[in-house]
Design an enzyme around this catalytic site. Sequence first.
Site, PDB file in Angstrom:
ATOM      1  N   HIS A   1     -10.578  -5.300  10.658  1.00  0.00           N
ATOM      2  CA  HIS A   1     -11.171  -5.116   9.218  1.00  0.00           C
ATOM      3  C   HIS A   1     -12.429  -4.479   9.239  1.00  0.00           C
ATOM      4  O   HIS A   1     -13.447  -4.828   8.425  1.00  0.00           O
ATOM      5  CB  HIS A   1     -11.198  -6.485   8.470  1.00  0.00           C
TER       6      HIS A   1
ATOM      7  N   GLU B   1       0.896  -1.163  -0.202  1.00  0.00           N
ATOM      8  CA  GLU B   1      -0.021  -0.064   0.082  1.00  0.00           C
ATOM      9  C   GLU B   1       0.816   1.275  -0.092  1.00  0.00           C
ATOM     10  O   GLU B   1       0.385   2.285  -0.596  1.00  0.00           O
ATOM     11  CB  GLU B   1      -0.947   0.033   1.138  1.00  0.00           C
TER      12      GLU B   1
END
Lengths: 335, 338
Positions: free
Chosen positions: B129, B60
């Site tokens: 998450h 990322e």
Amino acid sequence: MTLDMRSARERRLALQDDAIEQYARMVEIRDFEERVNGLFADGLIHGTTHLCMGQEALAVALATVLRPTDVVTATYRGHGIALALGMNPRSVLAEIMGKAEGCTGGLGGSMHLCDMSVGLLPTFAVIGAGLPVAAGAALAFQNRGEDSVAVAVFGDGATNIGAFHETLNLAAVWKLPVIFLLDNNVYGEYSRINLTTPFEDLHVRADSYGMPGIQVDGMSIATVTPVLQAAIDRARRGEGPTLIEAKTYRFAGHSRADTAPYRPEGELEYWQQRDPLLVTRSEIVASGAASAAALDEAEQQMRVSLGELVDDLAASQPPALQDMFRNVSSREVHA
Amino acid sequence: MPKMRMNQAIVAALADEMRSDPNVMIMGEDIAVAGGPFKTSDGLLAEFGPLRVRDTPISEMGFTGAAVGAAAMGLRPVVEIMFIEFLGVALDALVTEGAKFRYLSAGQVTCPMVVRATVGSGLGFGSQHSQTLENWLMATPGLKVCVPSDPQSAYGLLRSAIRDQDPVVVLEPRALYAQREEVVTGEAGIIPLGSARIVRTGTAATVVTLGQTKNVVLQAAEQANLDVEVIDLLTLVPWDVETVLASVRRTGRLVVVEEAPESGGWGSEIVATVVRHAFDNLTAAPFRITAPNVPVPYAKDLEARYIPTAQDVARQLDRYLASGQIPAPWWVEEGIVV
């Protein structure tokens, strides 16, 4: 009056095939940094600054092989790169002094220099942050089918941050036209490389990412230039990225407050014998490209010019209060 | 009008922008060959090819930073962050570099990039998450943040985000990807950034929602037959102050319903601004209904109580409307936290 009135582009193009101009630019960087140091001592600059004495040859060599349409990401130790790429010392020093006529109107300061007319993105004050951005610029060139390249200039310390590893991997897998120019000046902030990194020759890290890793003497324009040129040519041909490790030495401390008492005895003196100004000067004279007298004259002229610039900027105005509200976003700052 | 699930509306928005502007490209993990972990880029590789639809390594920091550089050079990259938590390792590129390029270049460089990230609880993905994390982003001048709540807003906001001259984060509640409705596509379907939407009219209170809480509040208002005006904020930065103020001036009361923990939540910003500009119009103290100050729990029954439930929102709104007093959150009301 000897002030340099040339635009950044003109100053950039003046370096092409002109040994005297290249040497004078190196002297300019050295003298500029020494003056910045003095202006701090005199209280005319606030905040912090990171000087690049010892790294001038690499900066100027890079500027001679890149086109102004190529893009560079550099670091907070970026005065030398900015001047080498062509930025007028007036716009750089005014920025460092927080003046409205600085390259970003005095809003960026020493660590944030930018001039897109010579391809310099805002310099990065976070270690390693410029690497993925350079890869992204290269991605844009690749997508548009242009043969421009991007160069990320960074230090040895950046090879220990995740952005370095992620970006080299990404650039290799996508064959991006980017050159990773590692300016190994032996120190990451206040720490010598041996304290932070298991080995001192860092070009080998390229092996992990399937790209060429080349080590070169960064104190000599004559040595570093062809290495840069080959990597850039390779990138322009679409053959992908290269990691170049240029061996230099940071003659100054990390930042303004640092006198570098942690250096091993004799290390600075050793590297001062390899001072890039001395090395380049002898190379030029030996090659016959210019006489010692011609270099002396250029050097003298440069020093006088910067002296005048410092005097001239004393009366330069700081930005107006409303300037801090500009260029935040495409939308006006609201009440 | 075609019926689409929210993830299909996102594919449609990406495709429409990519067709109209060759500078638009997308990248992220598993988005090209696989069509996206949530099928939000299905079919785009076939139409636009591997330069404009790129599978990335699990990096990322690397690819978000690359988007900053590509945007600085005039591309319009759209990055997909599979779960908003993964943006943590890439915040530097977005917040510290991209969002400040305009400022640090005196306007020479802009960063027209989009970060799409999936957010929110409700699918049993656990603490790492399931967050929304909009408050990580909302205090960064130079950055815009929007949150769709249904297929139409997912389509309309994303197209605006891609066209914007600044970095924009689009936070997509992943529990809503399967929601299906008719979607107006094309120019008529575009929703400008900074524009909230009144999704239910009413006179007794203004209830501001974002993302998943829109449906929760609409359900609560319906079930309890509450005379509340419900605003779906849609864009958090810059949020639509005018629409909210105008509504509060009509109703005299304000409630903000948030999915994230109470401390440091975006609703505080709404309440503070309304108090500043419309204090004299208020007939009761404004308040917030939020998640508790805990990580998102996994067990189904607990996760279901993490985000405000329609039942609890109805309870709190009902009490507030009747008394003008601020009701206690459920964890106090039920004696769990004292």
